[in-house]
Design an enzyme around this catalytic site. Sequence first.
Site, short mmCIF file in Angstrom:
data_model
loop_
_atom_site.label_atom_id
_atom_site.label_comp_id
_atom_site.label_asym_id
_atom_site.label_seq_id
_atom_site.Cartn_x
_atom_site.Cartn_y
_atom_site.Cartn_z
N ASP A 115 0.85 -1.19 0.00
CA ASP A 115 0.00 0.00 0.00
C ASP A 115 0.89 1.24 0.00
OD1 ASP A 115 -2.33 1.75 0.42
OD2 ASP A 115 -3.35 -0.09 1.04
N HIS A 168 -2.98 3.35 -4.69
CA HIS A 168 -2.35 2.84 -3.46
C HIS A 168 -0.90 2.42 -3.70
CE1 HIS A 168 -5.69 2.77 -0.53
NE2 HIS A 168 -6.47 2.68 -1.61
N ASP A 170 -8.77 -0.55 -5.74
CA ASP A 170 -9.64 0.37 -5.01
C ASP A 170 -9.10 1.79 -5.06
OD1 ASP A 170 -7.47 -0.74 -3.49
OD2 ASP A 170 -8.24 0.31 -1.73
N GLU A 171 -10.00 2.73 -4.89
CA GLU A 171 -9.65 4.13 -4.66
C GLU A 171 -8.55 4.62 -5.58
OE1 GLU A 171 -10.63 4.70 0.04
OE2 GLU A 171 -8.65 3.94 -0.43
N GLU A 174 -4.57 1.24 10.14
CA GLU A 174 -4.05 2.58 10.40
C GLU A 174 -3.99 2.87 11.90
OE1 GLU A 174 -6.41 1.85 8.15
OE2 GLU A 174 -6.32 3.15 6.39
C1 TNX Z 1 -10.45 2.26 2.28
S1 TNX Z 1 -11.58 -0.34 1.54
C2 TNX Z 1 -9.42 1.46 1.82
C3 TNX Z 1 -8.25 1.21 2.67
C4 TNX Z 1 -8.35 1.94 3.99
C5 TNX Z 1 -9.76 1.80 4.50
C6 TNX Z 1 -9.98 2.34 5.88
C7 TNX Z 1 -10.43 -0.28 0.56
C8 TNX Z 1 -10.45 -1.29 -0.46
N1 TNX Z 1 -9.50 0.71 0.67
O1 TNX Z 1 -7.07 1.52 1.99
O2 TNX Z 1 -7.44 1.40 4.87
O3 TNX Z 1 -10.64 2.46 3.61
O4 TNX Z 1 -11.22 1.90 6.42
#
Ligand code: TNX
Length: 549
Positions: free
Chosen positions: A200, A273, A339-340, A484
């Site tokens: 990450d 990430h 993700d994200e 975290e």
């Molecule tokens: C979102 S859920 C993230 C993580 C974070 C988390 C904290 C997801 C796939 N990605 O990188 O740690 O929220 O709740």
Amino acid sequence: MRSTFIRIFTTALLSLAIPFLTTAQSVDDITPRPVEVIKEARGHVTIDGKAHIVFDKQFGAQADFLKEMLSAQTGLNLPAYPNTPDKPKASHHIRLVFDNKTIDKAEMYTLTVSGKDVTIRAKDTGGMVYGIQTLLQLFPLKQVREVKIPDVHIKDYPRFSYRGMHLDVVRHMFPVEFIKKYIDYLAFHKFNTFHWHLTDDQGWRIEIESYPKLNTISSWRKETLIGHFKDEPARYDGTRYGGYYTKDEILEVINYASVRGINIIPEIDIPGHSRATIAAYPELSTRPDTTWNVATTWGMYNRQNNVLQPNPATFQFLETVFKEVADLFPYEYFHLGGDETSKKWWKADPVSQQFIKDHNLKDEKGLQTYFVEQVAGYLAAKGKKVIGWHEILEGDLSTSTLIMNWGGEKEGITAATRGHQVIMAPGKPLYFDHYQSKDPNDSLAIHGYNPLDAVYNFEPIPAALRERKLDHYIIGAQANLWTEYIGSEAKVEYMVFPRMTALSEVLWSPAEKKNFTDFKRRLNTAIIPRYTFWKAKYFPNFEQWTADK
Ligand code: TNX
């Protein structure tokens, strides 16, 4: 002379302290609840130190596992022998039998206590491990010399084929010994999958030979945020933090897990990430001229650049690294994150924009899909299938990809309707990094409120899918533990127990057998004593904090 006397004297005292005969734990306390329990009120089987474990050749490792667990739990040291004609004789046995005739489902077992023997039948490692776990719950949690187990017949198998727990070892890392303990916690609860979040923004936690800077640079951050990332002003601890698991350590964990029927899903999180990656190899970023740090704070999404640039060096990197990791893990599935992924860094980057044009991609979402499909292709060459977080559905994606949904029902329904198999991991209520109370003095968590009853009452299959007969696309569920705000082993345990026990019953037991009142009774009679036996922390105020609070 004197010391011999003392030794004899203490041995005599010790054996007085060990109760001669103890009755078993109640079959009504087994958790998660089995499919079928038939109590046969006739008699019992006595297991003492003279009983033998006898195993069919498929279950040698599980016989050792049972031997070890039984000894730790009760002090009974039973020898284990393969089931051959010349095996030594005993009057009582615990038999581990391979049976693919009466056992007609994956991960199923039967446990029969009758006559002179305890017999567990299964046709796969999982089934045998779960039978052993159930049997261990019938023995007392204390040193004994002999136990009478009342006659019973149990038939048991899981409701869902995917039963997972995740652990983020990036934000905080945990030693191999604790990873093994976590795997033991999973096995006790009849989970079958450990999702190991290995990379990450804040670190890279797996040894990679082809790109050594992933370990010399990406595995280490300069310092770590103190408190919540929204606190102002931000404070840091000033201490370098990091590390990674060597390949030998990973193999050790894989072996340990395989004896316990646990599959491991490694996750290398791309194309977002990736801050730790670009800190070591800035040429893979949208600003190759920049010196990036390994992230020292949390919640990077849209706040700090952490995406990979689509360029030849990046795809070469992804192919090499994913293949190297795939060679290490023997499982069918591989998690590529997804993700994200903030689109803003790609929007601002001329190279990414040109790539989108050249490859006739619709937009940045199309680019995200392109990354996923490239990596899926590299892994397919290694015979692997991929799992990604549900955001990878933003573009058009081939349905061979399994979706791990951390959104709500809506995202799960979308994925299933489009023909993807889905693992439900909704933030509410399956993020165990969220609070389990509203007590302002509770230990710091990220946010949210996921109390025990919300977890217990969670139904993985959305009603809308059931009505449309699409429920088979939901293969199971998983709870996630992002770390975290979880910097110690004790805090991991505090956050997962007893919520993980509740989830185990959601995933294993038939829905109609669930009963929260009875579950709480069993927590008190059998499960909390088990946590205590493990010397594990747990959240104790689950009676007080419920979803309606
Ligand atoms: C979102 S859920 C993230 C993580 C974070 C988390 C904290 C997801 C796939 N990605 O990188 O740690 O929220 O709740």
